[in-house]
Design a protein around this motif. Structure first.
Motif, PDB file in Angstrom:
ATOM      1  N   UNK A 185      32.471  23.516 -40.455  1.00 12.23           N
ATOM      2  CA  UNK A 185      32.902  24.697 -39.852  1.00 12.23           C
ATOM      3  C   UNK A 185      33.507  24.427 -38.388  1.00 12.23           C
ATOM      4  N   UNK A 186      34.072  25.513 -38.069  1.00  9.35           N
ATOM      5  CA  UNK A 186      34.958  25.256 -36.831  1.00  9.35           C
ATOM      6  C   UNK A 186      34.026  25.733 -35.648  1.00  9.35           C
ATOM      7  N   UNK A 187      33.290  26.543 -35.416  1.00 16.49           N
ATOM      8  CA  UNK A 187      32.127  27.016 -34.599  1.00 16.49           C
ATOM      9  C   UNK A 187      30.918  27.100 -34.968  1.00 16.49           C
ATOM     10  N   UNK A 188      29.797  27.098 -34.168  1.00 14.94           N
ATOM     11  CA  UNK A 188      28.420  27.255 -34.568  1.00 14.94           C
ATOM     12  C   UNK A 188      27.833  26.018 -35.227  1.00 14.94           C
ATOM     13  N   UNK A 189      26.607  26.041 -35.716  1.00 17.51           N
ATOM     14  CA  UNK A 189      25.969  24.982 -36.676  1.00 17.51           C
ATOM     15  C   UNK A 189      25.428  24.355 -35.549  1.00 17.51           C
ATOM     16  N   UNK A 190      24.949  22.789 -36.111  1.00 15.79           N
ATOM     17  CA  UNK A 190      24.309  21.837 -35.143  1.00 15.79           C
ATOM     18  C   UNK A 190      25.311  20.776 -35.314  1.00 15.79           C
ATOM     19  N   UNK A 191      25.712  20.435 -34.411  1.00 13.72           N
ATOM     20  CA  UNK A 191      26.720  19.274 -34.278  1.00 13.72           C
ATOM     21  C   UNK A 191      26.135  18.235 -33.217  1.00 13.72           C
ATOM     22  N   UNK A 192      26.487  16.900 -33.593  1.00 10.95           N
ATOM     23  CA  UNK A 192      26.103  16.094 -32.535  1.00 10.95           C
ATOM     24  C   UNK A 192      27.118  14.821 -32.422  1.00 10.95           C
ATOM     25  N   UNK A 193      27.032  14.323 -31.293  1.00  8.96           N
ATOM     26  CA  UNK A 193      28.031  13.188 -30.808  1.00  8.96           C
ATOM     27  C   UNK A 193      27.109  12.018 -30.349  1.00  8.96           C
ATOM     28  N   UNK A 194      27.203  11.042 -30.921  1.00  3.85           N
ATOM     29  CA  UNK A 194      26.141  10.177 -30.335  1.00  3.85           C
ATOM     30  C   UNK A 194      27.039   8.822 -29.825  1.00  3.85           C
ATOM     31  N   UNK A 195      26.756   8.353 -28.575  1.00  4.69           N
ATOM     32  CA  UNK A 195      27.425   7.196 -28.042  1.00  4.69           C
ATOM     33  C   UNK A 195      26.386   6.130 -27.895  1.00  4.69           C
ATOM     34  N   UNK A 196      26.665   4.829 -28.226  1.00  7.37           N
ATOM     35  CA  UNK A 196      25.917   3.610 -28.023  1.00  7.37           C
ATOM     36  C   UNK A 196      26.506   2.898 -27.471  1.00  7.37           C
ATOM     37  N   UNK A 197      26.027   2.315 -26.206  1.00  6.26           N
ATOM     38  CA  UNK A 197      26.916   1.363 -25.328  1.00  6.26           C
ATOM     39  C   UNK A 197      25.986   0.138 -25.063  1.00  6.26           C
ATOM     40  N   UNK A 198      26.586  -0.938 -25.097  1.00  5.31           N
ATOM     41  CA  UNK A 198      25.840  -2.299 -25.128  1.00  5.31           C
ATOM     42  C   UNK A 198      26.846  -3.490 -24.448  1.00  5.31           C
ATOM     43  N   UNK A 199      25.952  -4.433 -24.432  1.00  5.01           N
ATOM     44  CA  UNK A 199      26.513  -5.567 -23.493  1.00  5.01           C
ATOM     45  C   UNK A 199      26.982  -6.498 -24.433  1.00  5.01           C
ATOM     46  N   UNK A 200      26.921  -6.088 -25.625  1.00  3.44           N
ATOM     47  CA  UNK A 200      27.732  -7.098 -26.874  1.00  3.44           C
ATOM     48  C   UNK A 200      28.400  -6.110 -27.849  1.00  3.44           C
ATOM     49  N   UNK A 201      29.212  -6.678 -28.590  1.00  4.90           N
ATOM     50  CA  UNK A 201      29.968  -5.744 -29.486  1.00  4.90           C
ATOM     51  C   UNK A 201      28.931  -5.116 -30.521  1.00  4.90           C
ATOM     52  N   UNK A 202      29.340  -4.041 -30.894  1.00  6.25           N
ATOM     53  CA  UNK A 202      28.256  -3.016 -31.507  1.00  6.25           C
ATOM     54  C   UNK A 202      28.746  -2.934 -33.064  1.00  6.25           C
TER      55      UNK A 202
END
Ligand SMILES: Cc1ncc(C[n+]2csc(CCOP(=O)(O)OP(=O)(O)O)c2C)c(N)n1
Ligand SMILES: Cc1ncc(C[n+]2csc(CCOP(=O)(O)OP(=O)(O)O)c2C)c(N)n1
Ligand code: SF4
Ligand code: SF4
Ligand SMILES: [Mg+2]
Ligand SMILES: [Mg+2]
Lengths: 283, 573, 573, 283
Positions: free
Chosen positions: C47-64
């Motif tokens: 859907x374009x609006x509403x709902x439950x969306x999320x964006x996860x960002x993992x950052x690390x010192x080595x390639x992920x």
């Protein structure tokens, strides 16, 4: 009964989306026609428009992108006592489903189809649809649309579609009338609904339409039974956009011509083994 | 009338449009009327006129399971036919042709010749070639010593148009018959060919049996887009439209056809479609939809050689793995593979029952050979047909189409019957049928849909097995049943320890039950009409039992008796 | 700047349209600019609006290589997000939210809380919610102790529209940053998080890598019908249309798309299409056509959960067997299954080479996870890309498109170059490409087309293997490479004798070479994102080696590190 | 060069079939335009009509039933120096391929399409096609056709198809002129060819057509650039059937609008690795 009788699950459309107006008009039309949810079958494909049946109460067949019409026509033939409506977007009905649209007009089964034409692919986030105007830029049409836009009304009229009307999601009362007339008309009733998409169509906005629309019925001059003047009306676009019944004729519906339906709905027919035994013995 | 055992194979060949199909059919009809066991094979080009087509008629004193290569009587409408089939003749074969039209070097032709001068035999047939057919019918009927009057009565039935036409046909028939009697052709194989009257038998091809099966199952909606070799199912259904109250609609394309089937089925009637490989390719998205919506659907898939357009009028079993996996995502389905006309009929009725009881798409897999195979078979009995519509409810207000149950099957309701609402959705959905993105629900629904496979495996139609000993097992599926049965019987009579097995259901496979069955044999052989041994691969993959030998044919023709005989001989030494 | 090893997982959640995607992207961009190794996972509703969306960002010192479940920082745009993700928090996790909008019972929340009163922190963001994002970027940047100026420069690049807007954004960012500094939140996991500058790396998602691969292969024609998750390939290609002289056309449907690809390819240019399962279902007839016409075609198939519409914005590997067998009839095809962004790029270039050298359809099989997986990867090198157009001739007058050759591959010619004529036909055809019903030719052509499979097997991309010992082998294909590699490495570090194997090509399988590879291990485990273990079944069927253990996931989400860790732990005890 | 230059394999049509006339006209038109076989690409689907390319010389792509147009359009875009023609029957182009026909009109790629309209499914032995008349009985339409026949000319005109003409397989010279005009016209040129099928259509025979046809150009009154009068002509059917150019306009062809084709045919473009390297480095 009131509109609550048709209340379905919570909507997932964007606030301000034209689909709300259409949903409203559909409920109002059914209410005024005193159709119980149990008496209606709602078909759709995939897209924002195609979610509509979930937001209603009725029997629902939410099938594949572009394929609402074959299922809807067949269901009507299986039980022509029920009222059948189909819903889809411009991509759904004219793009992926173009062939079914064309041949459903020919077949003339007694169903009513609403095309929510927001002139864009909404659910997939803004690519051009068959009705997007020349020159419009999108993420796919990066240099602007170069395919000529479809004129779906002219298409339908050119094939003597039984009932062709145009409504606007922002003119709910008028749209309600159109839907009622479409349902009442025997045969394939097609209603093109102009629908703003607030997220991806920034040209054909609510205000844009409001400035341009007029009701063809108002001056009493348009004769919707006249093929050529209907086609002329279908060409009108730009500063003035006609709403209303653009064309209709009284071709008999498939349901009334089909020999197999003469004894009433298929679904009610009793199986007669002796008849089949007779066929078999004939070989 | 006592009769010796006999087995005669006749081949009538010529160009499309020359009418040798009419002769063949007329003769076949007469022979059938007389009560012979006959079976026919038609070899057509994908054109309306010209080319080399032929019509083969085998008649015998016992039921016929397959066709043979060796030709006893060759009736040639053109010279090409003579040459094309020399390889199939033996020393005693009789080649018949009009020597006024075909001039050949006799020395180069095998077997015996029966030349006929049409202008002498029946001048009318020179003036109007349309009467050629009936002369040849007379010749063949004479050769076979068929009762005169009975053939004439068939002719009477066939040509009841204008009085003059009928008379000329009867005269032509008599002329042909007289000619052959005068010619005094003797052939041990062609004497004492007398039928035993068969009571209660039917004469039809595989597609007619499937259509009758659909009608017997109470099918009320048949829709298809014409495609060889499936079109005759559509045509047979169309024949009964008003009489049987079945809507028969030619769809704009195959995509529409299967989506229509789902719409009709949703609304509460039994519905079916039929097509060949190319059309089935177009249905694949809707097959997946049937899996998701859990709507019963029956699809007849009459295979022909691919890929793409391939050989439209020929036979092959090349779409099996495709059909097993057709459609994106994971869901249950059934593939039935009838091997006889009776199985075409009864398996089609079963197909509807399985579809209704499990809410899955069920395919009836045949091929051009079986579709067009015209023969005499015992009558199908309506008393043996059950119609099981599966769990149905009259929906209460809280009816939920996808209610979770023990076996993955949720009771259906017919829209409009009761207070409930029937909601089906191609998105992942709740028990109520509405779209959801709840991933826990997703998991449950996946399990529900796949759970049906267990039930379906329990109800699997176990293969038919014939033979003793644990040495060699010759397996097949679908249309090869007849030829495998006959050839293996031949070896069994020679005292070989060989058994045949026919799979009339090819998916899903109950591997636990099949494994011991297969493992019992030392040598496993699979006979298939395709180039890669598809069912062997599938069966091996599912059961883990290696199938070492494959006998494959993929030139567009079915296995004839001799083809398989030769191939098996090599393996059975 | 020296840096300790670190690994931080942040989750930004809210409703579609609330802008947490903007925050996430802004933050991701900044972190990337700074040189962090980062990787993101997006969970969207259809859907374009509403709902439950999320964006996860993992950052690390080595390639992920994969994403983790355990969340260190949770930024909630709405209350629902707080509750949805409690299960992923640990005692040290930090949950951040605007206490003026979200009022909750603190006692029920796990981990530590960082509540912010927006009206105090940055009143402008109360007046106009659009500035909320940038405040949170400030908060997160502050927490991570990112260099101030560099983040500001990213903000400068992003909001270069009107001067006023940029200033308000910078002010918002600073306000957020100040707030978090004042709040003195300390978290051992969030200190000393400093990037090492990565030279020559790219930041993109899998679909961009595929589009770049197509361009690098010299693709000149891309056509598709929009379908999640494949649409971004179309969009990326469209971006380069005029610049790269590549026709990019949105087709009316998927059927048109693949038929267009074949038309363009026939005319002599490299051509490609992309879709997801539903669209691929519609292409199946043309896949068979490609097999018959022997025209090169490249198809990206980005899978999502089925059947039918399924879960349009989620991931699954459920179309493998379907893709292997899609299309009626028997013909050769290739399925590549990249596991990394580099493989997306290079395998796509290989796809064109294989298609051109064998004249077969080649599928690049990915899934929504890999398609949308946005991360930093080493730069792709044009020097490492070869373009092998296969055997081509400038056609003489007697050019025959299907000339029989040793390996089943007949040299192609470009129509218009030379005297020859290029004739292709979907019917069975002669060497010259014209339709035939000569059944001996049929047999030869079937062999020709299938012979290519042998060549393709010889050129098979052998799986990547990492580990020692012959105890347990954990196998996977496609997008699961990262998570399998990381989890198995974890067990290897614990001293377990476990090896991982990634298949970057899943069809055709050279069973002879693979069998010993697999048989070497005592325990075989297959990890797949589907419900029935499709590749395990295929591999087992082809090699005959039993794969006893399957770890499957089919709820629409990819395996996170912990998911697989737990599942494997049970098997490795 | 003479017609022999285009002679292909032996035909498999029935004697007397209208397809022979069409084949003849196609060869004649190409001859008069001095197109070498090497300069033409011929596309078709499946059906009797669709066999035509085999009976010619040229580059041939005989693809799937209903799918000639997508392949033909793409090939033209891949090498717009070559002349592209597509052939198909009424089932092929209007039934199975209806959606492609509709959208090819919109896309307006510079190709020429001949629909051999025998108003029946020939190759599959006589089922109704989209253009079969109401009431006609066949083995499938056992009680007579009840779906309204398609009006393909009206359909094309309603969507502003660049060039719309009607020919008759029995008027070879006229048809030759139409084909030449179609090829000359930039954009999508559509020629509906009325074709008798001696085996399965016993209504619309050669004689039936001969009695009815007339050339719209003859009296100089028809203006093919007028949308509405073109639609009026498209409706004319029965005692008089118009032949000739029914409609045309000068919409620019896709080929001339598409940015990627500005430097000449795609097939001639040289690969520039440094350009792609530059794109890559941008990520
Ligand atoms: C076979 C197939 N192709 C593509 C899609 C992806 N898809 C879903 S909706 C849609 C188009 C939406 O546009 P429209 O029909 O105009 O509906 P809207 O969202 O604008 O109401 C597309 C391309 C699909 N679901 N199935
Ligand atoms: C997908 C698919 N469906 C059906 C067919 C079978 N088929 C071949 S030709 C044809 C129709 C022929 O009619 P038309 O296109 O009008 O051509 P004609 O033979 O009349 O020239 C059909 C249905 C096919 N080849 N492929
Ligand atoms: S994207 Fe457009 S059509 Fe879809 S819900 Fe939002 S406003 Fe409506
Ligand atoms: S069946 Fe009809 S269309 Fe086909 S070749 Fe014969 S006459 Fe022509
Ligand atoms: Mg839309
Ligand atoms: Mg036709």
């Amino acid at each position: 009964m009131d509109q609550q009788a048709y209340k379905g699950m919570e909507t997932a459309w964007c606030p301000g989306c034209g689909n709300f107006g259409i949903l409203n008009a559909v409920k109002q039309a059914l209410l005024e026609l005193e159709k119980k949810p149990q008496e209606i079958m709602l078909f759709s494909g995939i897209g924002q428009a195609a979610k509509l049946p979930h937001y209603m109460r009725g029997h629902v067949f939410n099938g594949l992108h572009g394929r609402a019409l074959p299922a809807a026509q067949a269901a009507k033939l299986a039980n022509h006592r029920l009222t059948v409506l189909a819903f889809g977007g411009d991509g759904d009905m004219y793009g992926e489903g173009g062939n079914h649209f064309l041949h459903a007009i020919r077949r003339n089964v007694d169903i009513t189809v609403l095309v929510h034409d927001n002139r864009i692919y909404g659910l997939t986030k803004g690519q051009a649809s068959p009705t997007t105007d020349l020159g419009v830029k999108t993420k796919v049409q990066t240099e602007g649309v170069i395919n000529g836009p479809l004129n779906p009304l002219a298409l339908a009229i050119s094939q003597h579609c039984a009932f062709v009307a145009r409504g606007f999601s922002g003119s709910i009362e008028h749209l309600t009338t159109m839907i009622k007339a479409g349902i009442a008309h025997p045969g394939f009733s097609y209603i093109e609904v102009m629908q703003p998409c607030v997220s991806f169509n920034h040209i054909n906005t609510h205000a844009w339409y409001k400035e341009r629309i007029y009701d063809v019925a108002q001056d009493g001059k348009h004769d919707p039974t006249n093929y050529l003047s209907a086609l002329e009306k279908a060409e009108e676009w730009g500063s003035r956009i006609p709403l209303g019944v653009i064309y209709r004729n009284d071709r008999p519906a498939y349901d009334s011509l089909c020999g197999a339906l003469k004894n009433g709905p298929l679904v009610d027919q009793v199986f007669r083994p002796e008849l089949i035994a007779q066929f078999i013995r004939h070989y | 009338m006592a009769s010796e055992a006999f087995d005669v194979n006749m081949l009538i060949g010529g160009q499309a449009g020359q009418g040798m199909q009419t002769s063949g059919q007329l003769l076949a009809k007469s022979l059938l009327k007389l009560g012979f066991y006959i079976s026919t094979l038609q070899s057509f080009h994908s054109r309306i006129r010209g080319g080399h087509n032929y019509y083969q008629i085998r008649l015998a004193s016992t039921p016929i399971n397959c066709m043979t290569r060796s030709v006893d009587v060759l009736l040639a409408f053109d010279e090409n036919t003579l040459w094309e089939h020399q390889g199939e003749l033996h020393a005693d074969s009789l080649s018949i042709f009009n020597s006024e039209k075909i001039k050949v070097d006799h020395g180069k032709l095998k077997g015996r010749l029966l030349e006929l001068s049409m202008s002498q035999v029946y001048p009318e047939a020179v003036t109007d070639e349309i009467f050629t057919n009936v002369v040849y019918v007379g010749v063949l009927a004479g050769l076979l010593n068929c009762p005169e009057a009975e053939v004439e009565s068939v002719i009477g039935e066939t040509f009841n148009k204008g009085a003059g036409v009928l008379e000329k046909n009867v005269a032509g028939y008599r002329a042909g018959r007289k000619f052959v009697q005068d010619a005094k052709v003797s052939n041990p194989r062609l004497t004492n060919v007398h039928p035993e009257k068969q009571e209660r038998s039917l004469v039809l091809h595989g597609n007619e049996a499937i259509a009758l099966g659909a009608l017997a199952a109470g099918c009320r909606f048949y829709t298809a887009y014409p495609m060889t070799p499936a079109s005759t199912i559509l045509e047979t259904m169309a024949h009964y439209m008003s009489q049987a109250q079945v809507v028969v609609e030619q769809a704009e394309d195959e995509i529409a056809a299967l989506n229509m089937v789902l719409g009709a089925s949703f609304a509460g009637v039994r519905a079916m479609t039929g097509t060949s490989g190319g059309g089935f390719s177009l249905m694949v998205e809707a097959v997946s939809l049937a899996g998701m919506l859990e709507i019963p659907a029956v699809i007849a898939l009459a295979m022909r050689p691919g890929p793409a357009t391939g050989l439209p009028t020929r036979t092959e079993q090349g779409d099996l793995e495709f059909a097993i996996h057709a459609g994106h995502g994971e869901f249950a389905r059934v593939l039935l593979s009838p091997g006889t006309h009776a199985e075409c009929f009864y398996q089609t009725t079963h197909a509807f029952n399985l579809a209704d009881r499990y809410h899955v798409p069920v395919l009836v897999l045949t091929d051009q050979y079986l579709s067009d195979w015209y023969t005499r078979v015992p009558e199908f009995k309506m008393e043996q047909v059950t119609r099981d519509y599966g769990p149905m409810v009259e929906g209460k207000a809280d009816y939920a189409r996808y209610a979770l149950t023990d076996n993955g099957v949720s009771p259906r309701m017919v829209p409009g019957r009761g207070e409930g609402l029937v909601v089906v959705d191609s998105d992942e959905h709740t028990q109520g049928g509405h779209l959801t993105e709840d991933l826990a629900v997703r998991e449950k629904m996946v399990k529900k849909r796949l759970q049906k496979i267990e039930g379906l495996k329990r109800e699997y139609f176990m293969p038919e097995v014939m033979g003793t000993g644990q040495d060699t097992l010759v397996m097949c599926w679908g249309s090869n049943r007849g030829v495998v049965a006959d050839v293996v019987a031949h070896f069994q009579q020679l005292g070989k320890a060989v058994t045949w097995m026919h799979f009339k259901q090819v998916w899903p496979l109950p591997e636990e039950r099949l494994r011991p069955l297969l493992s019992a044999y030392r040598h496993l052989v699979m006979v298939e009409n395709n180039a890669t041994g598809q069912f062997a691969r599938v069966l091996q993959g599912e059961t883990g039992v290696t199938i070492a030998q494959r006998i494959l044919k993929y030139d567009g023709k079915p296995f004839l008796f001799e083809d398989l005989l030769t191939a098996l001989e090599k393996l059975l030494v």
